[in-house]
Scaffold this active site. Structure first.
Site, short mmCIF file in Angstrom:
data_model
loop_
_atom_site.label_atom_id
_atom_site.label_comp_id
_atom_site.label_asym_id
_atom_site.label_seq_id
_atom_site.Cartn_x
_atom_site.Cartn_y
_atom_site.Cartn_z
CE1 TYR A 5 5.73 1.45 2.23
CE2 TYR A 5 7.03 -0.57 2.24
CZ TYR A 5 5.88 0.12 2.59
OH TYR A 5 4.89 -0.52 3.29
NE ARG A 57 3.44 -2.35 -4.91
CZ ARG A 57 3.36 -3.33 -4.02
NH1 ARG A 57 2.18 -3.86 -3.72
NH2 ARG A 57 4.44 -3.80 -3.42
NE ARG A 65 8.02 21.04 8.63
CZ ARG A 65 6.80 21.56 8.67
NH1 ARG A 65 6.62 22.86 8.37
NH2 ARG A 65 5.75 20.83 9.02
CG HIS A 67 2.78 21.61 4.46
ND1 HIS A 67 3.46 22.34 5.41
CD2 HIS A 67 2.11 20.65 5.11
CE1 HIS A 67 3.19 21.84 6.61
NE2 HIS A 67 2.38 20.81 6.46
CD GLU A 95 -4.25 -2.56 2.89
OE1 GLU A 95 -3.60 -3.28 2.10
OE2 GLU A 95 -4.08 -1.34 2.95
CG LEU A 111 -0.08 -1.96 -1.33
CD1 LEU A 111 0.32 -0.51 -1.62
CD2 LEU A 111 1.04 -2.71 -0.67
N1 PDD Z 1 3.93 -4.51 3.24
N2 PDD Z 1 -1.01 -4.00 2.43
C1 PDD Z 1 -0.14 -3.25 3.14
C2 PDD Z 1 -0.65 -2.09 3.93
C3 PDD Z 1 1.25 -3.56 3.13
O1 PDD Z 1 2.13 -2.81 3.81
C4 PDD Z 1 1.69 -4.68 2.38
C5 PDD Z 1 3.14 -5.08 2.29
C6 PDD Z 1 0.73 -5.44 1.67
C7 PDD Z 1 1.16 -6.64 0.83
O2 PDD Z 1 1.75 -6.16 -0.38
P1 PDD Z 1 2.79 -7.06 -1.17
O3 PDD Z 1 2.18 -8.40 -1.41
O4 PDD Z 1 3.06 -6.28 -2.45
O5 PDD Z 1 4.03 -7.15 -0.31
C8 PDD Z 1 -0.59 -5.06 1.71
C9 PDD Z 1 5.36 -4.64 3.08
C10 PDD Z 1 5.80 -6.06 2.98
C11 PDD Z 1 6.02 -3.88 4.20
O6 PDD Z 1 5.55 -2.77 4.44
O7 PDD Z 1 6.95 -4.40 4.81
#
Ligand code: PDD
Length: 299
Positions: A31, A50, A117, A119, A196, A220
């Site tokens: 996503y 990405r 279904r 894997h 993170e 991420l």
């Molecule tokens: N989340 N790390 C994680 C695990 C995230 O889920 C997100 C963003 C980020 C920040 O990434 P970016 O700057 O590209 O939004 C870092 C989104 C916003 C969400 O899951 O809603």
């Protein structure tokens, strides 16, 4: 709210996917969350880059050009904006989920589609493509006065966190642990270094220098993270991508969280202890200002 599902724009109430969709059964999909500012998708090229990297990473082949993605997402923003204008016309109409042409947030999801279904990856399956456009939820104004609270938790996720997978159960449970303890986010620690947040990237300020963990399999590669580094470099603000040890996090002058949903949020309390002066630091005000004017000019 109008959504996009497999080639069609339709009201969310009429949008259905099969219970055999591998996104539903296995969380087999990826996503993107793309902010919309002044009616324009922010950093779309970076998000699409990405997206393609992640589709490759999970061996999901979707033949869509950047132009086709852009057309779909712009149309999605527009038809929600138009809907909101119509609704505005009916005095007192309370609309849920419609957006004006201002600020919004596009959620785009691609799953491997419907298959029996099993894997292993199906030889034949048509990817399911879904997108929705929600009103932007801007951070509460008191955040820039008081900042937010966070806790630290062990990062027990897998070692492909660079893939923006919809299999978010670990992130969900980690975020909920933060919420259960009255905090807004969990800052994750793996073998004594910061990775993170549960749904954000992490920056600290140490002696006037911005520091954020280097990209890799444990976090991420956030679009907002990269934009903050870009804005800092362009404005001669010292910044580096370097591992942050747990004790450096706790002793930081400033701690920030970045994401497309929340821009840059200052953390002023970590595990119940005040960070520095207990309010957003000077560098946060500077970078937040630079980010907001970058967005203003995102015409
Ligand atoms: N989340 N790390 C994680 C695990 C995230 O889920 C997100 C963003 C980020 C920040 O990434 P970016 O700057 O590209 O939004 C870092 C989104 C916003 C969400 O899951 O809603």
């Amino acid at each position: 709210m109008i959504v996009f599902l497999n080639g069609k724009f339709l009201p969310v109430e009429q949008a259905h996917v099969s219970v055999l969709d591998r996104g539903f059964i296995f969380g087999d999909g990826i996503y993107e969350v793309i902010p919309v500012y002044n009616g324009k998708l922010l950093r779309l090229a970076q998000h699409l880059d990405r997206l393609k990297k992640n589709l490759d990473a999970i061996r999901l082949n979707v033949s869509m050009s950047d132009g086709q993605w852009e057309e779909i997402l712009n149309e999605l923003v527009l038809c929600n904006a138009e809907k909101s204008d119509e609704e505005k016309g009916n005095e007192g109409a309370v609309s849920q989920g419609t957006v004006n042409l201002g600020n919004a947030c596009v959620y785009l999801q691609v799953t491997r589609g419907v298959a029996p279904r099993d894997h292993s990856l199906p030889a034949e399956a048509k990817a399911t493509v879904f997108a929705m456009c929600n009103p932007a939820v801007s951070a509460a104004p008191e955040l820039s006065e008081k900042g937010m609270t966070a806790i630290t938790l062990e990062d027990y996720r897998w070692k492909n966190c660079h893939i923006k997978s919809i299999s978010l159960l670990p992130n969900v449970l980690l975020r909920q642990q933060a919420v259960d303890s009255g905090a807004a986010e969990a800052i994750l620690i793996r073998e004594n270094v910061v990775t993170e947040g549960a749904a954000s990237n992490v920056f600290i300020v140490q002696d006037g220098t911005l520091i954020t963990p280097p990209k890799g399999p444990f976090l991420l590669p956030g679009i907002t993270r990269d934009l903050v580094l870009e804005l800092a470099s362009e404005n001669n603000i010292a910044c580096k991508e370097q591992a942050i040890k747990e004790y450096e996090l706790r002793g930081a002058d400033e701690i920030w969280l970045t994401s497309s949903m929340k821009d840059i949020l200052p953390v002023t309390s970590l595990d119940g202890k005040q960070i520095s002066k207990g309010k957003p630091g000077p560098l946060w005000h500077t970078l937040n200002g630079l980010l907001q004017s970058f967005k203003e000019n995102n015409m």
